[in-house]
Design a protein around this motif. Sequence first.
Motif, PDB file in Angstrom:
ATOM      1  N   ARG A  55      -5.431  -3.641   4.161  1.00 61.86           N
ATOM      2  CA  ARG A  55      -5.044  -3.031   5.050  1.00 61.86           C
ATOM      3  C   ARG A  55      -3.400  -2.173   4.372  1.00 61.86           C
ATOM      4  O   ARG A  55      -3.412  -1.268   5.208  1.00 61.86           O
ATOM      5  CB  ARG A  55      -4.268  -4.258   6.014  1.00 61.86           C
ATOM      6  CG  ARG A  55      -3.871  -3.388   7.583  1.00 61.86           C
ATOM      7  CD  ARG A  55      -3.163  -4.723   8.149  1.00 61.86           C
ATOM      8  NE  ARG A  55      -4.052  -5.746   8.606  1.00 61.86           N
ATOM      9  CZ  ARG A  55      -3.381  -7.101   7.918  1.00 61.86           C
ATOM     10  NH1 ARG A  55      -2.394  -7.405   7.368  1.00 61.86           N
ATOM     11  NH2 ARG A  55      -4.071  -8.675   8.416  1.00 61.86           N
ATOM     12  N   ILE A  56      -2.699  -2.836   3.346  1.00 63.24           N
ATOM     13  CA  ILE A  56      -1.809  -2.033   2.696  1.00 63.24           C
ATOM     14  C   ILE A  56      -2.286  -0.782   2.165  1.00 63.24           C
ATOM     15  O   ILE A  56      -2.026   0.625   2.687  1.00 63.24           O
ATOM     16  CB  ILE A  56      -1.187  -2.506   2.117  1.00 63.24           C
ATOM     17  CG1 ILE A  56      -0.350  -4.231   2.577  1.00 63.24           C
ATOM     18  CG2 ILE A  56      -0.764  -1.616   0.617  1.00 63.24           C
ATOM     19  CD1 ILE A  56      -0.299  -4.597   0.938  1.00 63.24           C
ATOM     20  N   LEU A  57      -3.486  -0.702   1.725  1.00 65.70           N
ATOM     21  CA  LEU A  57      -4.587   0.221   1.188  1.00 65.70           C
ATOM     22  C   LEU A  57      -4.905   1.724   2.412  1.00 65.70           C
ATOM     23  O   LEU A  57      -4.599   2.627   2.567  1.00 65.70           O
ATOM     24  CB  LEU A  57      -5.800  -0.396   0.292  1.00 65.70           C
ATOM     25  CG  LEU A  57      -5.406  -0.437  -1.038  1.00 65.70           C
ATOM     26  CD1 LEU A  57      -6.772  -0.958  -1.617  1.00 65.70           C
ATOM     27  CD2 LEU A  57      -5.193   0.377  -1.792  1.00 65.70           C
ATOM     28  N   GLN A  58      -5.453   1.138   3.815  1.00 63.50           N
ATOM     29  CA  GLN A  58      -6.060   1.537   4.618  1.00 63.50           C
ATOM     30  C   GLN A  58      -5.400   2.827   4.739  1.00 63.50           C
ATOM     31  O   GLN A  58      -5.484   3.898   5.388  1.00 63.50           O
ATOM     32  CB  GLN A  58      -6.806   0.658   5.263  1.00 63.50           C
ATOM     33  CG  GLN A  58      -8.110   0.800   4.196  1.00 63.50           C
ATOM     34  CD  GLN A  58      -9.306   1.516   4.582  1.00 63.50           C
ATOM     35  OE1 GLN A  58      -9.039   2.548   3.752  1.00 63.50           O
ATOM     36  NE2 GLN A  58     -10.421   1.567   5.000  1.00 63.50           N
ATOM     37  N   GLU A  59      -3.615   1.433   5.315  1.00 69.40           N
ATOM     38  CA  GLU A  59      -3.609   2.268   6.696  1.00 69.40           C
ATOM     39  C   GLU A  59      -1.731   2.210   6.350  1.00 69.40           C
ATOM     40  O   GLU A  59      -0.732   3.058   6.650  1.00 69.40           O
ATOM     41  CB  GLU A  59      -2.602   0.637   7.561  1.00 69.40           C
ATOM     42  CG  GLU A  59      -3.679   0.682   8.511  1.00 69.40           C
ATOM     43  CD  GLU A  59      -3.642  -0.077   8.693  1.00 69.40           C
ATOM     44  OE1 GLU A  59      -2.288  -1.320   9.760  1.00 69.40           O
ATOM     45  OE2 GLU A  59      -4.573  -1.462   9.405  1.00 69.40           O
ATOM     46  N   TYR A  60      -1.758   2.923   4.354  1.00 69.67           N
ATOM     47  CA  TYR A  60      -0.191   3.236   3.905  1.00 69.67           C
ATOM     48  C   TYR A  60      -0.416   3.277   2.523  1.00 69.67           C
ATOM     49  O   TYR A  60       0.056   5.372   2.680  1.00 69.67           O
ATOM     50  CB  TYR A  60       0.972   1.735   3.956  1.00 69.67           C
ATOM     51  CG  TYR A  60       1.694   1.173   4.666  1.00 69.67           C
ATOM     52  CD1 TYR A  60       2.259   1.146   5.795  1.00 69.67           C
ATOM     53  CD2 TYR A  60       0.647  -0.056   4.837  1.00 69.67           C
ATOM     54  CE1 TYR A  60       2.775   0.361   6.877  1.00 69.67           C
ATOM     55  CE2 TYR A  60       1.382  -1.366   6.594  1.00 69.67           C
ATOM     56  CZ  TYR A  60       1.995  -0.627   6.868  1.00 69.67           C
ATOM     57  OH  TYR A  60       2.125  -1.469   8.028  1.00 69.67           O
ATOM     58  N   HIS A 120      -9.003  -9.647  -6.754  1.00 75.30           N
ATOM     59  CA  HIS A 120      -9.518 -10.852  -5.440  1.00 75.30           C
ATOM     60  C   HIS A 120     -10.147 -10.777  -4.869  1.00 75.30           C
ATOM     61  O   HIS A 120     -11.059 -11.290  -4.254  1.00 75.30           O
ATOM     62  CB  HIS A 120      -8.207 -10.857  -4.928  1.00 75.30           C
ATOM     63  CG  HIS A 120      -7.305 -11.182  -5.237  1.00 75.30           C
ATOM     64  ND1 HIS A 120      -6.312 -12.529  -4.649  1.00 75.30           N
ATOM     65  CD2 HIS A 120      -6.370 -10.941  -5.288  1.00 75.30           C
ATOM     66  CE1 HIS A 120      -5.666 -12.621  -5.490  1.00 75.30           C
ATOM     67  NE2 HIS A 120      -4.989 -11.675  -5.920  1.00 75.30           N
ATOM     68  N   SER A 121     -11.146  -9.219  -4.971  1.00 71.17           N
ATOM     69  CA  SER A 121     -12.553  -9.914  -4.020  1.00 71.17           C
ATOM     70  C   SER A 121     -13.662 -10.362  -5.094  1.00 71.17           C
ATOM     71  O   SER A 121     -14.340 -11.169  -4.371  1.00 71.17           O
ATOM     72  CB  SER A 121     -13.144  -8.395  -3.852  1.00 71.17           C
ATOM     73  OG  SER A 121     -12.375  -7.172  -3.561  1.00 71.17           O
ATOM     74  N   ARG A 158      -0.475  -0.301  -8.591  1.00 72.20           N
ATOM     75  CA  ARG A 158      -2.252  -1.520  -9.366  1.00 72.20           C
ATOM     76  C   ARG A 158      -2.838  -1.580  -8.232  1.00 72.20           C
ATOM     77  O   ARG A 158      -3.318  -3.111  -8.568  1.00 72.20           O
ATOM     78  CB  ARG A 158      -1.832  -2.440 -10.467  1.00 72.20           C
ATOM     79  CG  ARG A 158      -1.382  -1.603 -11.869  1.00 72.20           C
ATOM     80  CD  ARG A 158      -1.812  -2.143 -13.159  1.00 72.20           C
ATOM     81  NE  ARG A 158      -1.675  -1.333 -13.866  1.00 72.20           N
ATOM     82  CZ  ARG A 158      -2.881  -1.821 -15.305  1.00 72.20           C
ATOM     83  NH1 ARG A 158      -4.296  -1.980 -14.677  1.00 72.20           N
ATOM     84  NH2 ARG A 158      -2.377  -1.084 -15.700  1.00 72.20           N
ATOM     85  N   ILE A 159      -2.545  -1.910  -6.334  1.00 68.74           N
ATOM     86  CA  ILE A 159      -2.980  -2.041  -5.910  1.00 68.74           C
ATOM     87  C   ILE A 159      -4.676  -2.324  -5.335  1.00 68.74           C
ATOM     88  O   ILE A 159      -5.002  -3.240  -5.530  1.00 68.74           O
ATOM     89  CB  ILE A 159      -2.070  -1.784  -4.699  1.00 68.74           C
ATOM     90  CG1 ILE A 159      -2.666  -2.986  -3.337  1.00 68.74           C
ATOM     91  CG2 ILE A 159      -2.885  -0.686  -4.685  1.00 68.74           C
ATOM     92  CD1 ILE A 159      -1.899  -2.204  -1.478  1.00 68.74           C
ATOM     93  N   ILE A 165       5.150   7.536  -4.891  1.00 64.68           N
ATOM     94  CA  ILE A 165       4.203   7.195  -4.392  1.00 64.68           C
ATOM     95  C   ILE A 165       3.570   5.499  -5.361  1.00 64.68           C
ATOM     96  O   ILE A 165       3.755   4.865  -4.994  1.00 64.68           O
ATOM     97  CB  ILE A 165       2.985   7.345  -3.564  1.00 64.68           C
ATOM     98  CG1 ILE A 165       3.661   8.422  -2.594  1.00 64.68           C
ATOM     99  CG2 ILE A 165       1.637   6.275  -3.020  1.00 64.68           C
ATOM    100  CD1 ILE A 165       2.348   9.124  -1.961  1.00 64.68           C
ATOM    101  N   ARG A 166       3.195   6.081  -6.352  1.00 64.11           N
ATOM    102  CA  ARG A 166       2.411   5.452  -7.880  1.00 64.11           C
ATOM    103  C   ARG A 166       3.143   3.863  -7.870  1.00 64.11           C
ATOM    104  O   ARG A 166       2.325   2.864  -7.452  1.00 64.11           O
ATOM    105  CB  ARG A 166       2.190   5.863  -8.860  1.00 64.11           C
ATOM    106  CG  ARG A 166       1.121   5.920  -9.688  1.00 64.11           C
ATOM    107  CD  ARG A 166       1.090   6.552 -10.524  1.00 64.11           C
ATOM    108  NE  ARG A 166       0.491   7.889 -10.496  1.00 64.11           N
ATOM    109  CZ  ARG A 166       0.545   8.844 -10.215  1.00 64.11           C
ATOM    110  NH1 ARG A 166       1.249   9.337 -11.445  1.00 64.11           N
ATOM    111  NH2 ARG A 166      -0.162  10.230 -10.493  1.00 64.11           N
ATOM    112  N   PRO A 167       4.365   3.781  -7.924  1.00 65.87           N
ATOM    113  CA  PRO A 167       5.248   3.030  -8.557  1.00 65.87           C
ATOM    114  C   PRO A 167       4.971   1.713  -6.963  1.00 65.87           C
ATOM    115  O   PRO A 167       5.670   0.685  -7.240  1.00 65.87           O
ATOM    116  CB  PRO A 167       6.719   3.119  -8.709  1.00 65.87           C
ATOM    117  CG  PRO A 167       6.954   4.645  -9.070  1.00 65.87           C
ATOM    118  CD  PRO A 167       5.327   4.909  -8.706  1.00 65.87           C
ATOM    119  N   ILE A 168       5.261   2.490  -5.867  1.00 62.45           N
ATOM    120  CA  ILE A 168       5.315   1.309  -4.542  1.00 62.45           C
ATOM    121  C   ILE A 168       3.671   0.463  -4.761  1.00 62.45           C
ATOM    122  O   ILE A 168       4.070  -0.121  -4.611  1.00 62.45           O
ATOM    123  CB  ILE A 168       5.491   2.486  -3.452  1.00 62.45           C
ATOM    124  CG1 ILE A 168       6.535   3.273  -3.348  1.00 62.45           C
ATOM    125  CG2 ILE A 168       5.450   1.520  -2.063  1.00 62.45           C
ATOM    126  CD1 ILE A 168       6.751   4.670  -2.351  1.00 62.45           C
TER     127      ILE A 168
END
Length: 176
Positions: A113-118, A149-150, A141-142, A135-138
Amino acid sequence: MSLPSCSDAPLLSLCAPYNQVQQLMRAARTGTKDGLERTKIAVMRKVSFLQKKDQIEEEDDAGYLDVAVSEVKHPPPQLSPMPEGLTNHQVVRRHILGSIIQSERSYLESLRRILQEYHRPLMEVEPRILSPRKIRPIFYRIREITQCHSMFQIALASRVAEWDSSEKIGDLFVAS
């Protein structure tokens, strides 16, 4: 002890950028605001050590390989119904396993959700709200964390499928 001067032969490669920066700084101090902006741009173009940070950040992603994990091929782990005749200890272990499964599923959904929505909207919106460099430091490595985790969830699903016969899961945490 005296400091080496820029006339020393081995240090010439270090002195040239330093001298350029000094000249640009002097020009900026005596110039107008427009001259200061041009000086900043010139410094960024000519001085390689100021550009290394961006190169390092790009190299940070160099080892990452984005692999798509299909939920059709690898469904999330699901614990089978509780068989009869389990001891109290086995029932408690099953509840703990169910909690681990639910926690991991929830965490993975949150990362996605963080990847998709933010993350994605911030990277794709025009005009840019923030530069990619900010944006990169925020979101550091997400994608890699989501990938890990996948993969853990795939391994967890295989262990959950054989839980009633082996009741073994600890090695997955050590391996991850």
